[in-house]
Design an enzyme around this catalytic site. Sequence first.
Site, PDB file in Angstrom:
ATOM      1  CD  GLU A  73      10.648 -10.732  -8.823  1.00 55.11           C
ATOM      2  OE1 GLU A  73       9.954 -10.293  -7.904  1.00 55.11           O
ATOM      3  OE2 GLU A  73      11.875 -10.547  -8.892  1.00 55.11           O
ATOM      4  CB  CYS A  93      -0.876   0.040   1.245  1.00 50.51           C
ATOM      5  SG  CYS A  93      -1.823  -1.446   1.505  1.00 50.51           S
ATOM      6  CG  HIS A 145      21.287 -35.472  -4.452  1.00 45.05           C
ATOM      7  ND1 HIS A 145      21.726 -36.684  -4.005  1.00 45.05           N
ATOM      8  CD2 HIS A 145      22.390 -34.733  -4.717  1.00 45.05           C
ATOM      9  CE1 HIS A 145      23.048 -36.677  -3.961  1.00 45.05           C
ATOM     10  NE2 HIS A 145      23.471 -35.506  -4.391  1.00 45.05           N
ATOM     11  CE  LYS A 164      14.461 -10.237 -10.213  1.00 49.89           C
ATOM     12  NZ  LYS A 164      15.240 -10.055  -9.034  1.00 49.89           N
ATOM     13  CG  ASN A 207       0.400   2.229   3.668  1.00 42.62           C
ATOM     14  OD1 ASN A 207      -0.671   2.227   3.068  1.00 42.62           O
ATOM     15  ND2 ASN A 207       1.480   2.834   3.232  1.00 42.62           N
ATOM     16  CD  GLU A 214      17.998 -12.036  -8.114  1.00 41.02           C
ATOM     17  OE1 GLU A 214      17.483 -12.567  -7.121  1.00 41.02           O
ATOM     18  OE2 GLU A 214      17.590 -10.960  -8.597  1.00 41.02           O
ATOM     19  CE  LYS A 264      11.782  -2.103  -5.916  1.00 42.53           C
ATOM     20  NZ  LYS A 264      12.563  -3.168  -6.564  1.00 42.53           N
TER      21      LYS A 264
END
Length: 611
Positions: free
Chosen positions: A491, A2, A507, A488, A99, A484, A606
Amino acid sequence: MCGIVGYIGKRQASEVILKGLQRLEYRGYDSAGFAILDDDMKILKIKGKVDELVKKDKEEMTEGHLGIGHTRWATHGEPSEINAHPHVGASGKFALVHNGIIENYNVLRKDLEKKGHKFTGETDTEVLAHLIEEIHDMSDIDFFQAVQQALGQVKGTYGIAVVHKYTPDRIIIARKGSPLLIGIGEDEYFVASDASPIIEYTKKVVYLEDEEMAVVTRDGYEVSTLKNITLTKEVHELAMNLEQIEKGGYPHFMLKEIFEQGGTIADCMRGRLMVAENRIQLGGLEGVVDKIINARRVVIAACGTSWHAGLVGEYLFEYLAHMPVEVEYASEFRYREQLVDERDVMIVISQSGETADTLAALREAKRNGAMVIGICNVVGSTIARETDAGVYTHAGPEIGVASTKAFTAQVTVLTMMAMLFGRQNKTLSDELMQELVQELKTIPEKVEEMLRNTDEIKNIARLFTYASHFLYLGRSYSFPVALEGALKLKEISYIHAEGYPAAEMKHGPIALIDEHMPVVVIAATDHTNEKMINNIEEVRARRGRIISISSDGQSDVDRLAEFSINIPEVHDCLTPLLSCIPLQLLSYYIAVNRKCHVDQPRNLAKSVTVE
Ligand code: M6R
């Protein structure tokens, strides 16, 4: 998550608020609204994008010079117009944006229902609006005192802004756990949850701390604690400028931020990487380096991409400074048996400096006596302010929800820290120090060089746009890069992707490999490459589609891969700074091909300010 923006002054409040809400879109949201006070109080709300609110405002033509606005990221109650903020009490006299989370809202709601209050939506925030009204109407107190007393009954976190129809000369704000600041203009004042909506009007801000409230009028502001102690607050100068929070000709903030990385890494090293003197200087750690290197252990706590940077840090600290390091998800750390104490040092890493879990881990460690060092991007953020010492990443505002330039800046800081500690510890030789200093200096131009030719990445993105799954494999420094890269992709393109240490593949995950499975192999680290080649062969034998990221001159890897992207050669421990970049671009181009909302992916925020 928010966002809040409020205005009092001579401009049309709706214009400032709508523009501000657009600047807050990057935080992630699902509905929006505002309240404007003139002779009356007018509230407009929508489910969906701020553009819809702009349209609605054009039809309604709201007028007034005082108002509060909000972008909502649903926690309690589905995204809908009713659940959007501002919320009002039964009589509609008070309007509130919030918020955070009111944890005891159910108890409060039941109590208010017994007193005759009727609720229209399912949010925790609406309860607070009713509570303020109830307290105000039942006692002989003013608007400010009513908010203050209501907050005294609330458990949970909040950043709030409240207006009162019959006191149209002030906004009351309060903070506990959710950031809020006051922007100081000329005969006008702003309130906001971060600086982005107000930067074009003023650079002077006052940050509210937890359990602080303020009355903001056309003539000024007064800050006090929730217990009514008046405070004199420091006025800070914002370092960011408007250009930094605009797209500058790029179709998305994410692409702009990927392409900024040559410059942001250089900014991060400026005045710190002392090439001529062959040393690192980190002003923010002055006086604490000995304590860090003599700590029993270093615990790195972070979330998401920052956690991945922390993993790179672990490898760097161990290799260059021989320091024992553990990397923890901040969200898990706080619920584990607390064995951290004054013999340990915690490093928290956060782009926003507001992530609730990271902040909670920091506070937990401090409570137990550990020194806490911060690596933050947002200057003046809560984490930056609460840590004992720290290093800013200086990557500039990161607006795209997917973190890119903040990651490379975090890794740059961690690299410099490891070098500094290694020299102090005498575990890093003169020769290696010299080599690393010289190579670090060249990283920005190497990044620029890589970004000059993105054709092969676009081609791979086109071919794999409709893949359903991806596997990312790496060893050593390339393992966190694999994690990472997978994060990326998932998302922003919503493709299921997993990152693994390459040796772990056999494995379990190897069972997934067939001719439909793209496998991104990050084979940039020389000392593990022989083993990586075995892993590539294992994938090939099962007809997996190999996309390799390898250093220039690694022809063995290139020969075995179906597609290969080369990065310039650097010392193994510096490869994450380069190898992550093609992965950022790959996810970006795939997401664009899939017509995904790159900068504001669904369900994401964010800055994650709730636990
Ligand atoms: O602001 P922080 O670095 O504390 O944020 C942590 C994570 O929420 C963040 O890195 C998240 O994983 C990003 N969306 C990743 O791109």
